[in-house]
Scaffold this active site. Sequence first.
Site, PDB file in Angstrom:
ATOM      1  N   THR A  64       0.833  -1.090   0.022  1.00  0.00           N
ATOM      2  CA  THR A  64      -0.018  -0.109   0.007  1.00  0.00           C
ATOM      3  C   THR A  64       0.889   1.177  -0.072  1.00  0.00           C
ATOM      4  O   THR A  64       2.068   1.157  -0.164  1.00  0.00           O
ATOM      5  CB  THR A  64      -0.904  -0.009   1.245  1.00  0.00           C
ATOM      6  N   LYS A  68       3.492   1.535  -3.756  1.00  0.00           N
ATOM      7  CA  LYS A  68       2.884   0.813  -4.918  1.00  0.00           C
ATOM      8  C   LYS A  68       3.412   1.041  -6.080  1.00  0.00           C
ATOM      9  O   LYS A  68       3.482   0.052  -7.100  1.00  0.00           O
ATOM     10  CB  LYS A  68       1.371   1.331  -5.118  1.00  0.00           C
ATOM     11  N   ASN A  89      -0.502  -3.666  -5.962  1.00  0.00           N
ATOM     12  CA  ASN A  89      -0.898  -3.851  -4.680  1.00  0.00           C
ATOM     13  C   ASN A  89      -0.737  -4.986  -3.996  1.00  0.00           C
ATOM     14  O   ASN A  89      -1.352  -5.649  -2.847  1.00  0.00           O
ATOM     15  CB  ASN A  89      -2.229  -3.123  -4.273  1.00  0.00           C
ATOM     16  N   GLY A 132     -13.318  12.887  -9.453  1.00  0.00           N
ATOM     17  CA  GLY A 132     -11.936  12.798  -9.096  1.00  0.00           C
ATOM     18  C   GLY A 132     -10.963  12.175 -10.122  1.00  0.00           C
ATOM     19  O   GLY A 132     -11.128  11.492 -11.136  1.00  0.00           O
ATOM     20  N   ASN A 156     -13.078  16.514 -12.746  1.00  0.00           N
ATOM     21  CA  ASN A 156     -12.288  16.462 -11.636  1.00  0.00           C
ATOM     22  C   ASN A 156     -12.045  18.175 -11.298  1.00  0.00           C
ATOM     23  O   ASN A 156     -12.047  18.920 -12.406  1.00  0.00           O
ATOM     24  CB  ASN A 156     -10.668  16.070 -11.748  1.00  0.00           C
ATOM     25  N   THR A 158      -8.959  19.385 -11.024  1.00  0.00           N
ATOM     26  CA  THR A 158      -7.729  19.829 -11.923  1.00  0.00           C
ATOM     27  C   THR A 158      -8.116  19.027 -13.472  1.00  0.00           C
ATOM     28  O   THR A 158      -7.705  17.943 -13.303  1.00  0.00           O
ATOM     29  CB  THR A 158      -6.593  19.398 -11.403  1.00  0.00           C
ATOM     30  N   ILE A 224     -16.058   5.679  -2.496  1.00  0.00           N
ATOM     31  CA  ILE A 224     -15.160   4.849  -2.202  1.00  0.00           C
ATOM     32  C   ILE A 224     -14.870   5.259  -0.608  1.00  0.00           C
ATOM     33  O   ILE A 224     -14.041   4.554   0.256  1.00  0.00           O
ATOM     34  CB  ILE A 224     -14.034   4.810  -2.926  1.00  0.00           C
TER      35      ILE A 224
HETATM   36  P1  ATR Z   1      -5.749   8.854  -4.143  1.00  0.00           P
HETATM   37  O1  ATR Z   1      -4.405   8.174  -4.711  1.00  0.00           O
HETATM   38  O2  ATR Z   1      -6.213   8.246  -2.707  1.00  0.00           O
HETATM   39  O3  ATR Z   1      -7.020   8.857  -4.866  1.00  0.00           O
HETATM   40  P2  ATR Z   1      -4.975  11.708  -4.499  1.00  0.00           P
HETATM   41  O4  ATR Z   1      -3.957  10.986  -5.746  1.00  0.00           O
HETATM   42  O5  ATR Z   1      -4.316  12.546  -3.631  1.00  0.00           O
HETATM   43  O6  ATR Z   1      -5.537  10.392  -3.551  1.00  0.00           O
HETATM   44  O7  ATR Z   1      -6.046  12.264  -5.506  1.00  0.00           O
HETATM   45  C1  ATR Z   1      -7.052  13.011  -4.832  1.00  0.00           C
HETATM   46  C2  ATR Z   1      -8.174  13.374  -5.619  1.00  0.00           C
HETATM   47  O8  ATR Z   1      -9.177  14.159  -4.770  1.00  0.00           O
HETATM   48  C3  ATR Z   1      -7.755  14.206  -6.899  1.00  0.00           C
HETATM   49  O9  ATR Z   1      -8.703  13.902  -7.965  1.00  0.00           O
HETATM   50  C4  ATR Z   1      -7.989  15.739  -5.971  1.00  0.00           C
HETATM   51  O10 ATR Z   1      -8.298  16.744  -7.067  1.00  0.00           O
HETATM   52  P3  ATR Z   1      -7.081  17.604  -7.891  1.00  0.00           P
HETATM   53  O11 ATR Z   1      -6.717  16.559  -8.746  1.00  0.00           O
HETATM   54  O12 ATR Z   1      -7.548  18.720  -8.125  1.00  0.00           O
HETATM   55  O13 ATR Z   1      -5.984  17.745  -6.559  1.00  0.00           O
HETATM   56  C5  ATR Z   1      -9.256  15.347  -5.556  1.00  0.00           C
HETATM   57  N1  ATR Z   1      -9.676  16.319  -4.251  1.00  0.00           N
HETATM   58  C6  ATR Z   1      -8.912  16.165  -3.016  1.00  0.00           C
HETATM   59  N2  ATR Z   1      -9.580  17.048  -2.259  1.00  0.00           N
HETATM   60  C7  ATR Z   1     -10.401  17.808  -2.954  1.00  0.00           C
HETATM   61  C8  ATR Z   1     -11.327  18.615  -2.798  1.00  0.00           C
HETATM   62  N3  ATR Z   1     -11.614  19.278  -1.382  1.00  0.00           N
HETATM   63  N4  ATR Z   1     -12.200  19.355  -3.614  1.00  0.00           N
HETATM   64  C9  ATR Z   1     -12.149  18.660  -5.043  1.00  0.00           C
HETATM   65  N5  ATR Z   1     -11.515  17.412  -5.293  1.00  0.00           N
HETATM   66  C10 ATR Z   1     -10.588  17.258  -4.071  1.00  0.00           C
END
Ligand code: ATR
Length: 283
Positions: A64, A68, A89, A132, A156, A158, A224
């Site tokens: 994890t 990974k 994983n 996301g 997303n 971004t 999730i």
């Molecule tokens: P993981 O690997 O667990 O999926 P991560 O790579 O940190 O975690 O991804 C987090 C995701 O949550 C991203 O899509 C992030 O959006 P950005 O790509 O714009 O950063 C999204 N995310 C996290 N906090 C957020 C928030 N408050 N509002 C909207 N999107 C959020």
Amino acid sequence: MSLQFQLIGYPIQHSLSPWIHERFLSKANLQGTYEINEIDPQHSFEEKIMEMKNNKELNGFNVTVPYKQKIIPYLDSLDKNAKTLGAVNTVLNKDGKWIGYNTDSTGYVRALETKYPELTKERKSKHVLILGAGGAARGIYCGLDFAGYVNIDIANRTTEKAWEIAELRSELTNTDILTLKEAENNLLKYDIIIQTTSVGMKPTTENTIIHLNSIKKDVIVSDIVYQPIKTKFLKEAENLGARIHYGHTMLLYQALYAFEIWTGLSVDINNMDEELQQVLEGR
Ligand code: ATR
């Protein structure tokens, strides 16, 4: 013969994987252990991995965060999912060769389709929205794509990150990229909406990534996040008449697939869903 499994990652002291795999071992009438092997990022990863390589009794292990990707150079081969995702994983020790798998993506789809089995016959006609674009979204996107879903959009904050995920799509798959606002304004299009970010996780349980105002009748809304089990996002969905899908089931199915890879056996995990829910609620 006693089987030996481990979990590597950091921090992992609160992982639910030992609980899940010990249950699987006992259901399958197998002798074995599943141990936490926390690797502090301050220490040498290579040294720890070499110790594991020298342990000929180790049948397999889970990987994890944050390892990974880092584990990949130490593996002898990768399965298709792991290769596409560039993340592993689960590792199987097959006669001294380490084979890397990614069971997160398949695990998610299996969890969803076990809850809603009719989906298996309707993959091509379902319009899916993923909210996301992090690591979890990437796994779920590829899992759905491999399973035969062909309309999978990603929204997303971004949008560039969503485009990167869409590059992984197979030939038949169509993917539109949206901002979160655009997604919110077009929800009526979707049959399945999947929340893949940590938004709404304890302690910020009052947050939701978007508002679910107008949604399709019979839409499936999945989150999730599993702490809490019923997120605000899922509550909103349920209040609007949606069918909901809880995040903790993904944990069970990714673990089940790993167990199948290691042992060649499957177990009936029907009632574990509720048991795991109780464990999580007790935390
Ligand atoms: P993981 O690997 O667990 O999926 P991560 O790579 O940190 O975690 O991804 C987090 C995701 O949550 C991203 O899509 C992030 O959006 P950005 O790509 O714009 O950063 C999204 N995310 C996290 N906090 C957020 C928030 N408050 N509002 C909207 N999107 C959020």
